[in-house]
Structure formats: structure tokens, C-alpha cells
Scaffold this active site. Structure first.
Site, PDB file in Angstrom:
ATOM      1  CB  THR A   1       1.961   3.389  11.663  1.00 36.58           C
ATOM      2  OG1 THR A   1       0.931   4.306  11.992  1.00 36.58           O
ATOM      3  CG2 THR A   1       1.688   2.806  10.288  1.00 36.58           C
ATOM      4  CB  ALA A   2       4.831  -0.309  10.490  1.00 36.24           C
ATOM      5  CB  ALA A   3       4.587  -1.227  16.386  1.00 33.40           C
ATOM      6  N   GLY A   4       3.706  -3.795  14.808  1.00 29.05           N
ATOM      7  CA  GLY A   4       3.499  -5.233  14.730  1.00 29.05           C
ATOM      8  C   GLY A   4       4.229  -5.852  13.561  1.00 29.05           C
ATOM      9  CG  ASP A   5       3.238  -4.758   9.623  1.00 29.41           C
ATOM     10  OD1 ASP A   5       2.539  -5.758   9.869  1.00 29.41           O
ATOM     11  OD2 ASP A   5       2.796  -3.751   9.041  1.00 29.41           O
TER      12      ASP A   5
ATOM     13  CG  ASN B   1       4.548  -1.955   6.400  1.00 25.15           C
ATOM     14  OD1 ASN B   1       5.002  -1.219   5.526  1.00 25.15           O
ATOM     15  ND2 ASN B   1       3.450  -1.667   7.078  1.00 25.15           N
TER      16      ASN B   1
ATOM     17  CG  ASP C   1       0.869   3.279   4.917  1.00 20.30           C
ATOM     18  OD1 ASP C   1       0.063   2.532   4.319  1.00 20.30           O
ATOM     19  OD2 ASP C   1       1.664   2.881   5.796  1.00 20.30           O
TER      20      ASP C   1
ATOM     21  N   GLY D   1       1.553  -4.833  23.133  1.00 21.14           N
ATOM     22  CA  GLY D   1       1.947  -3.436  23.259  1.00 21.14           C
ATOM     23  C   GLY D   1       2.764  -3.197  24.512  1.00 21.14           C
ATOM     24  CB  ALA D   2       2.360  -0.690  27.221  1.00 22.93           C
TER      25      ALA D   2
ATOM     26  CE  LYS E   1      -0.675  -6.649   9.474  1.00 18.65           C
ATOM     27  NZ  LYS E   1      -0.064  -5.658  10.400  1.00 18.65           N
ATOM     28  N   GLY E   2       2.143  -6.673   3.995  1.00 14.50           N
ATOM     29  CA  GLY E   2       3.082  -7.554   3.318  1.00 14.50           C
ATOM     30  C   GLY E   2       4.403  -6.869   3.039  1.00 14.50           C
TER      31      GLY E   2
ATOM     32  CG  ASN F   1      -1.962  -0.995   1.279  1.00  9.45           C
ATOM     33  OD1 ASN F   1      -2.429  -1.453   0.244  1.00  9.45           O
ATOM     34  ND2 ASN F   1      -2.369  -1.388   2.481  1.00  9.45           N
TER      35      ASN F   1
END
Length: 321
Positions: free
Chosen positions: A256-260, A41, A11, A230-231, A38-39, A9
Site C-alpha cells: 500500500t502506497a509504494a507507488g505514491d 499520500n 484507509d 514492482g520487483a 493518493k493525493g 481518504n
């Protein structure tokens, strides 16, 4: 080799003092266009986090399977992937179709709200997976998410599983998934909300509830479940036992994109031969770095940047990764 199958994507990021109420107009402070999806990232994170130092030569090769539109965004996004050294030979350009975009609001606390228009991502089909069979056969790990059609994700997981590959699934955006699909997943990596939806449990920050959610997902057939909190850190229900890992204390400006980034660090370490516990640790360090910076791919660190990254970060993050 790591093969990532997923979305690409552009953003469209707008910073706001807080999230608007229904019908409300707010004045934003800045606007940016930043490569994301997501892919993409996760592929970028795998590429950047795969070696201790730039030029070390030990990082596993990364390839991405996905679709772009034949528009200006598509050209920019392809060039960005190439600049990271990612194999884009199976990134298809779809004629007459717009590239995917994500409209992202980021508030003063670093929390985000995202709306996605899939565009070309919605056209990623089983035929694209079949065309990349030889590439997937070369992989050690195959990584997927849910920003492309579920039928394609299912087909890709079936193929990767049949070829004996390690399958990593990030079930985001949150969705209900059939147990036969989950049974072919080696590492399921949801956040707390996604995990609760998959397991049909309530969203609750209590450790006991998170542990019960993970056990429920294991019962559906997943070999390992890693829930990012997260925290509150990470809870991992692994074949060798369950563990909870505390979060690194950081001041978050944008989640944004922390999980990725976590997934990219985890997968890159795993592909390089690291133990699962060490791979989780690298993912956490990388994600902690990412929430202290703005944007999606602009916030993903190189591996060598992580050495001193947490020394002066003292405040707790409230990001959900």
C-alpha cells in the site's frame, strides 16, 4: 513549491491470510484506520523526502488541493496533513458530505486489494482549481492522480501547463485518457497495468513489451514516461533516452502506497534540482523502504531514514508499485 492536487481518504485496513473468493468469509488478523488517499499520500511523501535531514531547511514547500467531508475522519485527516507541514489552505471542507474512504485488504504476501468510496473527493471541481490559481502559479511542479473527477484533473493540467509548470500525472486508478491531455504531461508515472491500459497493449512482464508500451505513450505526446514494475524495477523512457533500473531487494509486507512513495521521492528530488536519473533512484529507495512497513502514510519514510534502509534486506519483493 510542489502543489499536489488529489484525493484524501481514511484507509480502513484489514489484514487477511489471503484474498477471499467470491462469497467467502475469512477471519482477518488486524484492523487499522490510517490516513491515505493518493493525493494526500503523495503530498506527505514529497514533504518527508524533500531534504537530506530533518530540519535541513532545503525541502521545497508542499501544498495540497483537495476536499474533505465535515465528519470525524475529515478532522483527523486535516490534522495529519498539518502535522506534516503541508499547506492545506486549499483543502475544502464540504458540508453534509462524508470524507473519502478506502477499504483495503492486505494479504500475507503484502499484496493489497482496494475499494474506494470517493465521498468528498468526488466534489473536487474546476472552481476549486481556479480558486487556487495563485498557489499553482507559485509552484515548480504540479502533481495529479485520477481519484478525483477527470474533468477537474483535465482543468488542472490545462492551467498548470498554461502557467509553464512541470506536470506529473500518476494515472491511477487505471483509466483511458485522451491524447490531448497526455500531451500536456511532462512525467507520466503509471505502473505496468495502468501503462498497458493507456497504450492499449497487453499486460506482460517482458522487458520488450514494457519498452514498447512506453514508446507508445511517448507517441501520444508525453515528454517522459516512467513505468514502475514492482520487483522488476522501473523502466523510464525519457527525453534523453530509455533506461531500466533494477529493484532493490526487500522483503515486502505491505505494498500500500509504494507507488505514491516512489512519486513523492521522485518529485521531491526533482523539485530540489536533482537530475531525473537521481530522482528515480531516490523514489526507488523510498518505495523499497515503504513496502517493508504496514499502511499508507505510516510506511512513508523521512529522507534521512533511507541511508541504512537496505543493508539487511535480502529477499525479493513481489509488490507492484
Amino acid at each position: 513549491m510542489i502543489v499536489v492536487i488529489g484525493s484524501i481518504n481514511m484507509d480502513l485496513v484489514l489484514r487477511v491470510p489471503r484474498m477471499p473468493a467470491a462469497g467467502e468469509t475469512l477471519i482477518g488478523s488486524a484492523f487499522q484506520t490510517i490516513p491515505g488517499g493518493k493525493g494526500a499520500n503523495q503530498a506527505v511523501a514529497c514533504a518527508r523526502l524533500g531534504s537530506e535531514k530533518s530540519g535541513a531547511g532545503s525541502a521545497p514547500k508542499v501544498a495540497l488541493i483537495g476536499c474533505l467531508g465535515d465528519d470525524g475522519f475529515g478532522q483527523i485527516l486535516r490534522a495529519a496533513l498539518v502535522s506534516e507541514g503541508i499547506d492545506v489552505s486549499h483543502v475544502s471542507t464540504m458540508a453534509g458530505v462524508a470524507s473519502g474512504i478506502a477499504s483495503i485488504l492486505v494479504d500475507a504476501n503484502g499484496q493489497n486489494s482496494i475499494v474506494i468510496a470517493g465521498g468528498a473527493n468526488d466534489l473536487l471541481a474546476p472552481k476549486h482549481i481556479d480558486a487556487a490559481r495563485e498557489l499553482i502559479a507559485q509552484a515548480s511542479i504540479v502533481v495529479l492522480q485520477l481519484e478525483t473527477p477527470l474533468a477537474t484533473v483535465q482543468h488542472a493540467i490545462d492551467l498548470a501547463h498554461a502557467l509553464g509548470k512541470t506536470v506529473v500525472l500518476n494515472p491511477a486508478p487505471a483509466a483511458h485518457l485522451p491524447a490531448p491531455l497526455l500531451a500536456k504531461v511532462d512525467y507520466l508515472i503509471p505502473n505496468e497495468i495502468e501503462a498497458a491500459m493507456l497504450a492499449d497493449t497487453g499486460v506482460d512482464g517482458a522487458t520488450d513489451n514494457v519498452a514498447a508500451t512506453a514508446i507508445s505513450l511517448l507517441a501520444q505526446g508525453c515528454r517522459n514516461v516512467i513505468i514502475t514494475l514492482g520487483a522488476n524495477g522501473v523502466h523510464a523512457a525519457l527525453e534523453q533516452g530509455s533506461h531500466t533500473f533494477a529493484a532493490h531487494p526487500v522483503t515486502a509486507v505491505d505494498s500500500t502506497a509504494a507507488g505514491d512513495t516512489f512519486i513523492g521521492g521522485f518529485v521531491a528530488a526533482l523539485a530540489s534540482g536533482a537530475a531525473v536519473i537521481d530522482a528515480i533512484a531516490l523514489g526507488q529507495r523510498a518505495a523499497a523502504w515503504s513496502v517493508t512497513r504496514h499502511g499508507a502514510q505510516t510506511s512513508i519514510p523521512q529522507r534521512h531514514q533511507l541511508a541504512d534502509q537496505l543493508v539487511d534486506q535480502l529477499a525479493d519483493s513481489s509488490a507492484t508499485i
